[in-house]
Enzyme design. Sequence first.
Site, PDB file in Angstrom:
ATOM      1  N   VAL A 185       0.935  -1.097  -0.014  1.00 36.25           N
ATOM      2  CA  VAL A 185      -0.063   0.056   0.111  1.00 36.25           C
ATOM      3  C   VAL A 185       0.896   1.144   0.085  1.00 36.25           C
ATOM      4  O   VAL A 185       0.683   2.207  -0.811  1.00 36.25           O
ATOM      5  CB  VAL A 185      -0.912   0.046   1.237  1.00 36.25           C
ATOM      6  CG1 VAL A 185      -1.890   1.294   1.233  1.00 36.25           C
ATOM      7  CG2 VAL A 185      -1.987  -1.399   1.097  1.00 36.25           C
ATOM      8  N   ASP A 186       1.807   1.267   0.978  1.00 36.73           N
ATOM      9  CA  ASP A 186       2.787   2.548   0.731  1.00 36.73           C
ATOM     10  C   ASP A 186       3.368   2.431  -0.614  1.00 36.73           C
ATOM     11  O   ASP A 186       3.646   3.593  -1.122  1.00 36.73           O
ATOM     12  CB  ASP A 186       4.152   2.017   1.644  1.00 36.73           C
ATOM     13  CG  ASP A 186       3.759   2.666   3.042  1.00 36.73           C
ATOM     14  OD1 ASP A 186       3.059   3.357   3.155  1.00 36.73           O
ATOM     15  OD2 ASP A 186       4.558   2.062   4.083  1.00 36.73           O
ATOM     16  N   LEU A 187       3.978   1.657  -1.384  1.00 37.82           N
ATOM     17  CA  LEU A 187       4.386   1.770  -2.487  1.00 37.82           C
ATOM     18  C   LEU A 187       3.701   2.043  -3.779  1.00 37.82           C
ATOM     19  O   LEU A 187       3.826   2.993  -4.540  1.00 37.82           O
ATOM     20  CB  LEU A 187       5.163   0.315  -3.023  1.00 37.82           C
ATOM     21  CG  LEU A 187       6.263  -0.462  -2.045  1.00 37.82           C
ATOM     22  CD1 LEU A 187       6.635  -1.744  -2.443  1.00 37.82           C
ATOM     23  CD2 LEU A 187       7.527   0.695  -2.321  1.00 37.82           C
ATOM     24  N   GLY A 190       2.708   5.984  -3.142  1.00 37.61           N
ATOM     25  CA  GLY A 190       3.939   6.533  -3.975  1.00 37.61           C
ATOM     26  C   GLY A 190       3.743   6.683  -5.394  1.00 37.61           C
ATOM     27  O   GLY A 190       3.991   7.757  -5.927  1.00 37.61           O
TER      28      GLY A 190
END
Length: 422
Positions: A185-187, A190
Amino acid sequence: MAEGVRAEGASAEGAASAGGLPLAGVKVMDLSRALAGPYCAALLSDMGAEVIKVESSNGGDSSRAWAPFDGVHSLYFDSANRNKQSVAVDFYSEAGKTLLWDLAVASDVLIENFRPGVLAATGLDPDLLREANPRLIIASVTGFGATGPLSQAAGLDQVAQGMSGLMSVTGLDVDHMYRVGVPIVDLVTGIYTAFGIAAALAGRKEGGAGSTVSASLLETGLSLSAFQGQQYLSTGEVPVPRGNNHPVLSPYGVFKSADIPLIIAVGSEKQWVQLCELLGRPELAAHPDYASSRLRTVHREELRELIDGLLERQNAADWLRDLRAAGIPAGPIYNYAQAFADPQVQHLNMVQTVSRSDGSELPLLRGPVSVNGQAPAVRKAPPALGEDTLAVLAGLGLTAEQIAGLVDAGVVLAAPAVAPRG
């Protein structure tokens, strides 16, 4: 250690060698920490943007303290901070706030992932910044969105994986739900943020004004639901984990062979017929239980057992050769040592070796998007905290005396020169 090519211009001087790339000349102030924001900024740097990572002089980006480590270097930090310059500033001093303002106004893009309202509290009120630089693009990443009952709550990747439903379809079954093995989810947040920034940069051409771009981990996690979420919205049926099998296509998943498991992905009727022929059972293609994609999904378990039995006649490497020759998508299940050793991966030169400011070498993944057939280069190793403070402040027009005064007063931190390792 993985082998890789040595990147050209991998020293600090290489940060400016981005001519010819789509975002060459775009200046990005990266105030973000951890992963989503820094990964966004790294993607922009791949496309040629000049990224100045502005960190607190009190320890810098929190991920600098996160494992795994190579000596004193955080590999978590290194994985998301290629091609950047680091400036370390005391965010709470008046002189420090003035520097933050000057850096922001001189930028094309500002990226931040504070809680809503914190950016203004640091002296960078978006409305005032826009008055000073109408073309500035401000991109914000939050955990749960800029408004709403959870807008001020702290959010991290696994929290978003759980709350968005992503974990509920990942794992063996409903009693064994798993997080994805990387901070997906972070990636992807981004990636989404970088996409929004690129769109805003395109939209402000011809003298246009800047935009506000926002993304959140929760929105990203929900967007990743794809057909799983759509199934619930349209039918009310709640999807469940399917282990290593595709949730709606069959045969599509992990199968046995004479030695190790392999992945076979049948995505069309043509491929299904080809697979049956390759397995020596062409009559299966018209079997009443398997004659359509829907029927094969209904009878997925007995079909998997049947195919496993047929595949156990030869080794995975032989099957992969035959499957690929027949045009059927297939592949091995690698660990990372095997993945980086694969001839196709090595051909793509995904790993480039750069030198840190202390002379230590770092094999680093390059960006994944090529432009005009040219893969992005790692132009500069992830920076030490304050590695580029002096150069960036000089670029703002400060004199050597002014910079020295800021260093002596503790307003900025300039990393000391380190003799390269012999």
